[in-house]
Design a protein around this motif. Structure first.
Motif, PDB file in Angstrom:
ATOM      1  N   HIS A   1       0.842  -1.197   0.000  1.00 14.69           N
ATOM      2  CA  HIS A   1       0.000   0.000   0.000  1.00 14.69           C
ATOM      3  C   HIS A   1       0.879   1.250   0.000  1.00 14.69           C
ATOM      4  O   HIS A   1       2.071   1.183   0.307  1.00 14.69           O
TER       5      HIS A   1
ATOM      6  N   ASP B   1      -3.730   5.020   0.259  1.00 17.37           N
ATOM      7  CA  ASP B   1      -4.593   3.908   0.666  1.00 17.37           C
ATOM      8  C   ASP B   1      -5.046   4.012   2.116  1.00 17.37           C
ATOM      9  O   ASP B   1      -5.634   3.070   2.644  1.00 17.37           O
TER      10      ASP B   1
ATOM     11  N   LYS C   1     -12.495   3.739  -1.455  1.00 18.93           N
ATOM     12  CA  LYS C   1     -12.834   2.347  -1.737  1.00 18.93           C
ATOM     13  C   LYS C   1     -13.566   2.170  -3.076  1.00 18.93           C
ATOM     14  O   LYS C   1     -13.474   1.114  -3.704  1.00 18.93           O
TER      15      LYS C   1
ATOM     16  N   GLU D   1     -14.734  -1.232   5.223  1.00 14.57           N
ATOM     17  CA  GLU D   1     -14.154  -1.856   4.033  1.00 14.57           C
ATOM     18  C   GLU D   1     -14.884  -3.144   3.677  1.00 14.57           C
ATOM     19  O   GLU D   1     -15.101  -3.445   2.492  1.00 14.57           O
TER      20      GLU D   1
END
Length: 330
Positions: free
Chosen positions: A82, A86, A260, A286
């Motif tokens: 990541h 992120d 997302k 998430e």
């Protein structure tokens, strides 16, 4: 690494800014180790005066020493997956982390003034709120390898061995420029006032305090816990910084939802659900987003509909309700 090999790597990386800078910094480090400090300072000034770095996440530097067998059983290298785009952090945590990065990059100048570098951090907060992800991205931003401590191997069933294992781990971090990450730190640093703990665990905490005190890492020590109230009182002052990772507020949730769904076609505005998600962790949010996205794959549709999101949200609420019933038992 031999000078000749470094020069080959430097020439081979020409035109790739991040790779070129990483090798150049290795050459500067080598000169500092040889006490060629004047040359090292000149090289560093020249490097800093060059074109600005791009905003992509820097690549981790190659290890400068062989991986020691003594620590091999207790640490594992985590390859970064990541970057800074992120993660969603509070403004306070962003400010502290940016300050630490700046200190690290000006470490020599700060030490020349007789000042210490902040290098030991404690991450506190409930599960799923970004502590582990932050450690990974922080290491990547610094260009340092991330090593996670394997607590299941570190904590031994044999009396006296746990403290020895901790010593080997800290010795590794003393020699190897890296970010050393202790997850579930409370398993080691539990309060010594707990009458249920036996003498061996109290000795482990005593040893841990000494190791942290004496540690002068070439990188960073990061410890993370979900149970900050269980930590021994003497632990707190051993850390240069304590960062709190709380469950996100509505504005942070809206940014996270945008993140997302940034590469997914959608037929609604996810930010409208921010208020309904307050009290949820990033990991729970998430999971809602992932389930909503799966729906269009399963049903072979082109866009995520609001009903997909609502269905995933109801499933997560059901899961949370079940966990709440179990909470008094756990």
């Amino acid at each position: 690494m031999a000078r000749g090999e470094l020069m080959k790597k430097l020439l081979a990386s020409y035109g790739r800014d991040e790779d070129f800078r990483a090798v150049a910094e290795q050459i500067i480090d080598e000169e500092e180790k040889k006490n060629n400090r004047a040359l090292a300072r000149t090289l560093r000034k020249t490097l800093e005066a060059g074109p600005q770095r791009t905003q992509s996440a820097p690549k981790a530097l190659a290890p400068l020493i062989p991986f020691p067998e003594a620590a091999a059983d207790f640490v594992e290298r985590i390859e970064p997956e990541h970057n800074r785009n992120d993660i969603v952090l509070s403004a306070a945590n962003v400010r502290v982390l940016l300050g630490l990065v700046k200190e690290f990059r000006r470490a020599d100048e700060i030490r020349q003034h007789g000042l210490k570098i902040r290098s030991k951090m404690l991450f506190c907060g409930p599960p799923g709120c970004g502590k582990t992800l932050c450690a990974e991205i922080f290491a990547a931003e610094l260009g340092l390898p991330l090593f996670r401590v394997k607590l299941d191997r570190l904590i031994s069933s044999y009396l006296g061995e746990t403290a020895t294992n901790i010593r080997k781990t800290f010795e590794f971090a003393r020699k190897q420029p890296c970010v050393l990450f202790f997850d579930e730190f409370d398993a080691l640093a539990r309060t010594r006032d707990d009458s249920g703990e036996h003498n061996e665990l109290r000795r482990v905490v005593n040893s841990l305090l000494l190791f942290i005190d004496n540690m002068q890492p070439k990188g960073f020590l990061i410890a993370a816990t979900n149970l900050d109230r269980s930590l021994d009182a003497a632990i707190w002052r051993r850390f240069d910084e304590v960062l709190w990772f709380d469950k996100p507020e509505a504005a942070m949730i809206a940014r996270f939802l945008k993140l997302k769904f940034k590469n997914v076609p959608i037929a609604f505005d996810p930010a409208r659900h921010s208020a309904a998600l307050e009290g949820y962790s990033f990991a729970e949010i998430e999971r809602v987003c992932t389930q909503a996205i799966k729906a269009i794959i399963i049903e072979r549709r082109k866009q995520v509909q609001e009903r997909d999101f609502n269905r995933a949200l109801r499933d997560e609420a059901r899961r949370r309700a079940g966990q709440a019933r179990l909470a008094p038992i756990i």
